[in-house]
Design an enzyme around this catalytic site. Structure first.
Site, PDB file in Angstrom:
ATOM      1  N   GLY A 478       9.718  25.605  38.925  1.00 20.91           N
ATOM      2  CA  GLY A 478      10.190  24.832  40.069  1.00 20.91           C
ATOM      3  C   GLY A 478      10.596  23.431  39.664  1.00 20.91           C
ATOM      4  O   GLY A 478      11.019  22.621  40.488  1.00 20.91           O
ATOM      5  N   GLY A 520       7.698  20.217  29.050  1.00 20.24           N
ATOM      6  CA  GLY A 520       8.724  21.250  29.153  1.00 20.24           C
ATOM      7  C   GLY A 520      10.134  20.787  28.837  1.00 20.24           C
ATOM      8  O   GLY A 520      10.798  21.336  27.942  1.00 20.24           O
ATOM      9  N   ASN A 639      18.067  14.696  34.605  1.00 22.76           N
ATOM     10  CA  ASN A 639      18.593  15.023  35.929  1.00 22.76           C
ATOM     11  C   ASN A 639      17.889  14.163  36.973  1.00 22.76           C
ATOM     12  O   ASN A 639      16.695  14.348  37.249  1.00 22.76           O
ATOM     13  CB  ASN A 639      18.381  16.516  36.219  1.00 22.76           C
ATOM     14  CG  ASN A 639      19.027  16.950  37.529  1.00 22.76           C
ATOM     15  OD1 ASN A 639      18.982  16.236  38.529  1.00 22.76           O
ATOM     16  ND2 ASN A 639      19.640  18.122  37.514  1.00 22.76           N
ATOM     17  N   GLU A 713       4.004  15.381  35.607  1.00 23.11           N
ATOM     18  CA  GLU A 713       2.636  15.051  35.992  1.00 23.11           C
ATOM     19  C   GLU A 713       2.447  13.569  36.294  1.00 23.11           C
ATOM     20  O   GLU A 713       1.485  13.181  36.953  1.00 23.11           O
ATOM     21  CB  GLU A 713       1.671  15.494  34.880  1.00 23.11           C
ATOM     22  CG  GLU A 713       1.688  17.010  34.701  1.00 23.11           C
ATOM     23  CD  GLU A 713       0.836  17.505  33.553  1.00 23.11           C
ATOM     24  OE1 GLU A 713       0.844  16.860  32.496  1.00 23.11           O
ATOM     25  OE2 GLU A 713       0.179  18.542  33.708  1.00 23.11           O
TER      26      GLU A 713
HETATM   27 MO1  MOS Z   1      -0.423  21.659  33.145  1.00 28.63          MO
HETATM   28  S1  MOS Z   1      -1.944  21.253  34.419  1.00 28.63           S
HETATM   29  O1  MOS Z   1      -0.867  20.888  31.701  1.00 28.63           O
HETATM   30  O2  MOS Z   1       0.029  23.254  33.175  1.00 28.63           O
END
Ligand code: MOS
Length: 754
Positions: A478, A520, A639, A713
């Site tokens: 997401g 990511g 983005n 995060e």
């Molecule tokens: Mo995350 S809580 O490091 O998938």
């Protein structure tokens, strides 16, 4: 292969000729999602009609199953099989790794009569329809020899030990430094258990093609899921194809697989047809992991000018009886502020609760709820502005290890945030501002979260139509992975976005670590950039070496990719034309990123500053978040739209941690009281007023070839503390037991005579 420090040459992401990098491009998969046609794991069309599995959860927290009666369930309409530990197919013992390089071990389901937590799946019913399976699941009768669960975190805290392999970190002499400080603060905060509450519960669909298992599941990391399932099924890793194309939220709760996947695969094998198994919303609360509760003691010692002399954050937390997961709420504190005398560490208690595990901004999300409020309290005792207190304690290098920061723009975030928010209008004495019946207050807090780069691969193909296809065993939970990969591909090969295809979420694709720890985009994107550069090189060589190309004989290093055309100086042809003629069928190349060997010579973090305005109703204790502003420094943004969504989503989570979220334990059953979204309160639109996230211009050249960092995060770090500090400024009541619910606030309001 390429790593950060051997990167040289043209960098299309930095050059950004098309302007696509940084732009708020719409989601690649957006139309599929908003039309309800993106197939999530449970919705994938299998090759033949599926059967439906429903799990039955244990009604005790610890003990043994002593009686099993499945006769009535087996005889119920449409039922195809009923399994308990007595008749489930044999599976390798938990953690078995037949293949030495498996990234996860066996995870057997229903494997014994032992119950280790309330809600643990203890039976499976598979039927021709979901309704028949659900009805029959109620007819499974189990009896237990149950012990009284040990779930009292508060009582056990005193006897807690250090987590395995961990020592406290003391620099200087904390005790002496604290005792010698002119101004001292010593307070304790508590945070409750939190559930991830992803919109899509964990769900799996599996079928077999001969000896090969095909599984669709909802997971953040592809490889460990594939490896773990192969180990559980006792088959070769290549005989499991695991896919996770669309994921309705992860937040750390889908960093591991659960019994839905194991049971779907086993039942599909036993029945010779596809099987779907999903957790219900209620089952998610116990059947998957949660963020554990914490108790946090903060001690701050400062001189009269607000310079920290002694600094300590100690965290007590809990994990499952068989586990060791630790909510590292003290870790970020090691890097945030300067102080010569420092003490941080963790204590862990094992309880008979479901598994504790990572949840969005693990550590920071909990830890900032104490430390960033403690800083607010210290500022008040010093008569200093809380922004100024933080600026005075800005460290020139990492205060724990002396490493230089790769980039640290916390002070800029604080200053720009204060200005944009109108912080100078804040009155330091609480309870001074009224708006009708509301008491209004301002609060702020700092945000910090680490930055990571992991090894990853990616492939790029170009076909006869000049379409670029990105392939990577990455996931999009997401966050926007599809979209940022498409942007990097379009920019690197000079094609319009509509000429890029992205295929991710499949164990057959080049491996990437998946989504977690906000690594990511940096990790997957860097591998994509490498693959893109390798494809550019291959195309340049193809064109300059092809006698029929107008680019023939040109210098491959001078090639320019733009608008689907390749050119050298004033000669050019279309990418599609070149491929069709010189490489019919297309070209495919791989790229790879690895962290540089010297990457850890820098202290790498992302930073931010949160500002918040709340209203407190002194009669009811109700809190309204009127305004939230976050200013963030997290490297180059790929983005603007998806990054902003990540940041504002994290900020709202913070508000929820401050105000509503938390799942109390029922000591009688070792269960969690909140078992659905009516009882476990996540914020809805009406709970949050204005939310804005600003991203500073930043490029972190030490992070990766693109100079980007993570934002998934960061927004969730510190935002709850800003809300709590605003509540104090509004009404003068400090609640140190989260969440700050009206009952707790009212007690303080009444005591203050408000
Ligand atoms: Mo995350 S809580 O490091 O998938």
């Amino acid at each position: 292969m390429s790593s950060v420090n051997d990167w040289a040459g043209p960098n299309p992401v930095k050059d950004n000729r098309s302007g696509l990098i940084g732009k708020g491009v719409d989601r690649y998969e957006g139309p599929l999602k908003v039309t309800g046609t993106a197939p999530y794991a449970y919705e994938v069309q299998p090759p033949s009609p599926p059967a439906y599995g429903v799990m039955v959860g244990a009604t005790v927290a610890t003990g043994r199953i002593t009686g099993v009666d499945i006769a009535e369930a087996e005889a119920a309409p449409g039922v195809l099989l009923v399994w308990t530990h007595r008749n489930v197919p044999a599976q390798p013992a938990k953690g078995t790794r037949k293949h030495p390089r498996s990234t996860a071990g066996s995870k057997p389901a229903l494997e014994s009569d032992r119950v280790a937590y309330f809600g643990q799946p203890v039976a499976l019913v598979v039927a021709d329809t979901l309704e028949n399976a659900t009805a029959a699941a109620r007819l499974v009768r189990l009896t237990y020899d149950a012990a009284s669960p040990d779930v009292d975190f508060a009582a056990r805290k005193a006897g807690a030990g250090q987590p395995p392999g961990e020592e406290d970190v003391e620099i200087g002499n904390f005790g002496e430094g604290f005792a010698a400080s002119a101004v001292q603060l010593d307070e304790t905060w508590t945070t409750p258990i939190q559930n991830h509450c992803q919109m899509e519960p964990c769900a799996s669909l599996a079928w077999w093609e001969g000896d090969r298992c095909i599984a669709h599941t909802s997971i953040q990391m592809v490889k460990p899921a594939q490896h773990g399932l192969a180990e559980t099924l006792g088959i070769d890793r290549d005989d499991v194809r695991l896919m996770t194309r669309y994921i309705g939220g992860g937040f750390g709760g889908k960093g591991q697989t659960y019994d839905d996947l194991t049971l779907a695969a086993l039942a599909a094998r036993a029945l010779g047809r596809p099987v779907k198994v999903a957790f219900t919303r209620q089952q998610m609360m116990h059947g998957t992991i949660h963020r554990p509760a914490t108790v946090q003691r903060v001690r701050l010692g400062a001189d009269r000018d607000g310079r920290l002399n002694a600094f300590s954050l100690m965290t007590w937390t809990h994990c499952h009886r068989d586990g060791a997961f630790t909510e590292h709420a003290s870790n970020f504190a090691r890097t945030l502020y300067a102080a010569p005398n420092r003490l941080t560490g963790h204590r862990l208690v094992k309880l008979d609760l479901p598994g504790a595990g990572p949840m969005r901004a693990p550590g920071e999300a909990s830890g900032t709820l104490s430390l960033e409020c403690a800083m607010d309290e210290l500022a008040e005792r010093l008569g200093l502005d809380p922004v100024e207190l933080r600026i005075r304690n800005e460290p020139p290098v990492d205060p724990e290890n002396g490493r230089p920061f790769s980039q640290r723009q916390l002070v800029r975030c604080l200053k720009e945030g204060a200005q944009l928010f109108g912080w100078d209008r804040r009155l330091p004495t609480p309870g001074q501002v009224r708006d009708g019946r509301w008491l209004v207050g301002y609060g702020m807090a700092a945000a910090i979260r680490g930055n990571f780069l992991l090894p990853a691969k990616c492939s790029f193909s170009v076909d006869d139509d000049g379409v670029i296809t990105v392939r990577q065993g990455m996931t999009d939970i997401g966050t926007g992975t599809y979209t940022v990969l498409a942007q990097i591909a379009a920019e690197t090969l000079g094609v319009p976005l509509g000429q890029v295809r992205v295929e991710i979420g499949d164990s057959e694709l080049p491996p990437a670590p998946g989504s977690g720890g906000q690594f990511g985009a940096a990790t997957a994107g860097s591998a994509a950039l490498m693959a893109g550069m390798n494809l550019r090189k291959a195309i340049a060589e193809l064109a300059t070496g092809d006698a029929e190309s107008p680019l023939h004989g040109g210098d491959p290093a001078k090639i320019v990719f733009q608008d689907g055309v390749v050119g050298i100086e004033n000669r050019s042809e279309t990418l599609a034309g070149l491929i069709r003629r010189a490489a019919p069928g297309g070209l495919t190349v791989e790229g790879e990123i690895r962290p540089a060997s010297d990457m850890r010579e820098w202290s790498q973090q992302t930073y931010g500053a949160h500002f918040c305005e709340v209203g407190v109703d002194p009669v009811t204790g109700e809190v309204r978040v009127r305004r939230m502003l976050g200013v963030f420094a997290a490297g180059r943004i790929i983005n603007a739209k998806t990054a902003r969504s990540q940041l504002t989503g994290g900020m709202i989570w913070g508000a929820a941690s401050a105000l509503t979220e938390g799942n109390p334990v029922d000591p009688r059953y070792g269960s969690l009281l909140g078992q659905d979204l009516a009882q476990y309160l996540v914020p809805v639109q009406a709970d949050i007023g204005e939310v804005e996230a600003i991203m500073l211009d930043e490029v972190d050249d030490k992070a990766n070839p693109m100079g980007i960092k993570g934002v998934g995060e960061l927004g969730n770090s510190g935002s709850g503390a800003a809300v709590a500090n605003a509540i104090y400024n509004a009404c003068g009541v400090r609640v140190r037991e989260y969440p700050i619910t009206p009952d707790k606030l009212l007690a303080g309001l009444i005591a203050r005579g408000l």
